[in-house]
Enzyme design. Structure first.
Site, short mmCIF file in Angstrom:
data_model
loop_
_atom_site.label_atom_id
_atom_site.label_comp_id
_atom_site.label_asym_id
_atom_site.label_seq_id
_atom_site.Cartn_x
_atom_site.Cartn_y
_atom_site.Cartn_z
N SER A 42 0.52 -1.16 -0.09
CA SER A 42 -0.34 0.04 -0.51
C SER A 42 0.67 1.41 0.32
CB SER A 42 -0.92 -0.07 1.09
OG SER A 42 -0.86 1.12 1.52
N GLY A 43 0.34 2.45 -0.84
CA GLY A 43 1.18 3.61 -0.92
C GLY A 43 0.87 4.20 0.51
N LEU A 44 -0.45 3.66 0.66
CA LEU A 44 -0.24 5.52 2.37
C LEU A 44 0.01 4.21 3.35
CD1 LEU A 44 -2.42 6.46 3.84
CD2 LEU A 44 -4.15 4.89 4.17
N ASP A 54 0.94 10.39 2.12
CA ASP A 54 0.75 9.45 0.58
C ASP A 54 0.66 10.89 -0.82
OD1 ASP A 54 0.38 7.32 -1.08
OD2 ASP A 54 -1.89 7.48 -0.14
N ASP A 81 0.73 -0.97 -5.32
CA ASP A 81 0.05 0.23 -5.42
C ASP A 81 0.94 1.27 -5.83
OD1 ASP A 81 -1.40 2.94 -5.82
OD2 ASP A 81 -1.36 2.61 -3.34
N ASP A 83 0.58 4.32 -7.55
CA ASP A 83 -0.16 5.46 -7.74
C ASP A 83 -0.30 5.86 -9.43
OD1 ASP A 83 0.58 5.57 -4.83
OD2 ASP A 83 2.10 6.89 -5.36
N GLU A 110 -3.11 4.08 -11.12
CA GLU A 110 -4.64 5.61 -10.97
C GLU A 110 -4.29 6.34 -11.69
OE1 GLU A 110 -3.53 5.48 -6.41
OE2 GLU A 110 -3.99 7.50 -6.74
N LYS A 116 0.06 12.53 -6.53
CA LYS A 116 -1.04 12.29 -6.40
C LYS A 116 -1.21 12.08 -4.85
CE LYS A 116 -2.04 9.31 -4.02
NZ LYS A 116 -2.08 7.95 -3.36
N ASN A 118 -3.76 10.74 -1.49
CA ASN A 118 -5.12 9.79 -1.19
C ASN A 118 -6.26 10.20 -1.36
OD1 ASN A 118 -6.31 8.53 0.90
ND2 ASN A 118 -4.21 7.23 0.59
N SER A 119 -7.23 9.14 -1.74
CA SER A 119 -8.55 8.78 -2.32
C SER A 119 -9.43 9.13 -1.47
CB SER A 119 -8.81 7.40 -3.10
OG SER A 119 -8.22 7.02 -4.15
N ARG A 155 -6.66 0.97 -11.60
CA ARG A 155 -7.45 1.49 -11.10
C ARG A 155 -8.43 3.19 -11.65
NH1 ARG A 155 -5.42 2.69 -5.00
NH2 ARG A 155 -6.43 5.07 -4.86
N HIS A 186 -11.96 1.93 -7.68
CA HIS A 186 -12.45 2.76 -5.72
C HIS A 186 -13.90 3.26 -5.73
CE1 HIS A 186 -10.29 2.83 -2.06
NE2 HIS A 186 -9.60 3.86 -2.49
#
Ligand code: SPV
Ligand code: MG
Length: 494
Positions: A42-44, A54, A81, A83, A110, A116, A118-119, A155, A186
């Site tokens: 996970s990038g986060l 992130d 991930d 990104d 994504e 980027k 975080n979503s 993504r 997502h």
């Protein structure tokens, strides 16, 4: 099976599969040991573990470094991930090359802009990538991979950015056509409304991956019914570790003591196990020469009045790095005493009489020897005297022996024997294999009627029928107790 093939199978399988977040090698290993078939890098979580946001604050090569550690300690596939791919198509394809070199099984990119966010942070304010530009990136990545099973996941952030179902479908289809192996759809909603709507329109056109972080109350069976291929449990090891570290730190801080946390934290042995300590111990057995292994020492009592010498010997052993030292009482006769203490004869054991004293270099040389069984023999010997253990060797001492091996021919205990080349000083060493030979020889002799009278010399003579014994010649630089005391008296008179 290759990691790439494993991941590809997970994505293509007819049943719902799941992969679990990890953010470093330790958590990756734990994920694998738990039974998961794959890892979400996970990038986060990786950026949080590195103490940054992130937002691509960690550079992509720093991410690669983390991945390399994760990959090295695991056999299940890692899906990175990735990104946005850290730039345009060119950066993204270079990423694929570097990931394959590290045995990473796949990457998810994504459709947002670099750098980027975080979503789950200001999602609606996040601009999406141009569809065509993003499709070009996917193509470049697929064209670059060398391993045909390497996985590229695309993504779709349309829901995150506040676009509707139509945009989500349009993007998913475009990415499928561009060559993506799966679509990650997502959603930041706490229910599955968006995901359900998408799945109903999408059908089973192509594998779909979801990240139910926000809709965590949804029963997993619903994902199955919807035909989802893979769920990603995306950040829970990171969040678990945060909570656990906060609790442990504050407990220690407020208690100013470790008392209440010891039982709450993993035992140290668990840390060592996870690090693979056992494998190293086994490898050391295989690859370290016996002289590099920690030696232990046995001091064999021959004379009860030798206490002052023993202290000196122990200090000398310690100085030479030998810490594990046992003293064996000799009341039962030399051989029997050694037999009773045979469990101390290990993979690198030095055995010494208690009534001898020698210069440190003699011990150091012996420790360095790699022979299975080696004895120290003084070439500068006297034939007469009480306890002389005279030795017949394959070659007499000469300085031209330097670098050559000399073998013991016999312990020549009998008076008047010819071919005497030296005196065994009572100091010897065995390797792991040598230890096994000695133990076998002890077993042979111990049942003999006269075993109580047998000496180390008799033992070595018997050993000779089983295995060669190497001689390490010295010239003087040692004394036995008798000579030592004589020497002290002579010193007094001066
Ligand atoms: C991650 O784990 O970094 C993800 C999933 O990308 S999310 O945080 O939900 O965006
Ligand atoms: Mg991410």
């Amino acid at each position: 099976m290759k990691k790439t093939t494993q991941l590809k199978k997970l994505i293509k399988s007819n049943q719902l599969e799941s992969i679990m977040e990890a953010h470093n090698a330790l958590s990756a290993k734990i994920v694998e040991e738990t039974g998961f078939k794959g890892i979400w890098a996970s990038g986060l979580s990786m950026s949080a573990a590195l103490g940054v946001r992130d937002n691509n604050e960690a550079s992509w090569t720093q991410v690669l470094d983390v991945l390399e550690f994760m990959s090295d300690v695991t056999t299940i596939p890692i899906l990175l991930d990735g990104d946005t791919g850290y730039g345009n198509f060119n950066n993204a394809r270079r990423l694929v090359k570097k990931l394959e070199q590290r045995d990473i099984a796949g990457v998810c990119i994504e459709d947002k802009l670099f750098p980027k966010t975080n979503s789950f942070i200001r999602g609606e304010a996040q601009p999406l990538a141009d569809i065509n530009e993003f499709c070009g990136k996917i193509k470049a990545m697929k064209d670059t991979q060398k391993d045909e099973d390497f996985v590229v996941v695309s993504r779709v952030e349309a829901f995150i950015a506040g676009w509707g179902l139509k945009e989500a479908l349009k993007r998913a289809e475009a990415y499928r056509l561009a060559g993506a192996d799966a679509i990650l759809m997502h959603s930041k909603r706490s229910d599955t409304q968006e995901i359900e709507a998408f799945m109903k329109e999408w059908g089973n056109r192509h594998p779909v991956i979801i990240v139910p972080t926000k809709y965590y109350t949804t029963p997993t069976d619903l994902f199955r019914e919807l035909g989802v291929s893979l769920t990603i449990w995306a950040n829970h090891n990171l969040r678990a570790s945060i909570k656990s570290m906060q609790e442990t730190s504050s407990r220690i801080f407020y208690d100013d003591s470790l008392l209440h946390v010891e039982k709450e934290v993993a035992p140290l042995n668990e840390v060592f196990r996870l690090q693979g300590e056992e494998e190293l111990a086994a490898a050391e057995k295989r690859y370290l020469s016996s002289s590099q292994k920690n030696a232990n020492a046995m001091i064999l009592s021959r004379q009860s009045t030798a206490n002052h010498i023993i202290t000196e010997q122990i200090d000398q052993f310690k100085e030479c790095g030998v810490k594990d030292i046992v003293t064996i009482e000799g009341d039962t006769g030399e051989l029997l005493s050694l037999y009773n203490a045979k469990n101390h004869i290990g993979e690198n054991t030095i055995i010494s009489y208690n009534d001898i004293i020698y210069k440190s270099y003699i011990l150091q040389d012996l420790i360095k020897m790699d022979n299975e069984i080696a004895i120290v023999v003084d070439a500068d010997f006297e034939k007469t005297g009480e306890k002389r253990e005279l030795v017949s060797a394959s070659q007499p001492y000469s300085k031209y022996l330097y670098g050559k091996t000399v073998d013991l021919v016999a312990m020549a205990n009998k008076e008047g024997m010819d071919d005497i080349h030296g005196e065994f000083i009572g100091l010897w060493k065995v390797s792991e294999k040598g230890a096994a030979v000695i133990k076998g020889a002890l077993e042979d002799l111990i049942n003999k009627e006269n075993s109580i009278d047998l000496t180390i010399g008799d033992l070595l003579n018997h050993v000779l029928t089983l295995h060669p014994i190497t001689i390490n010649y010295i010239k003087g630089s040692w004394l036995d107790l008798e000579a030592y005391e004589k020497n002290l008296k002579a010193g007094d008179q001066v």
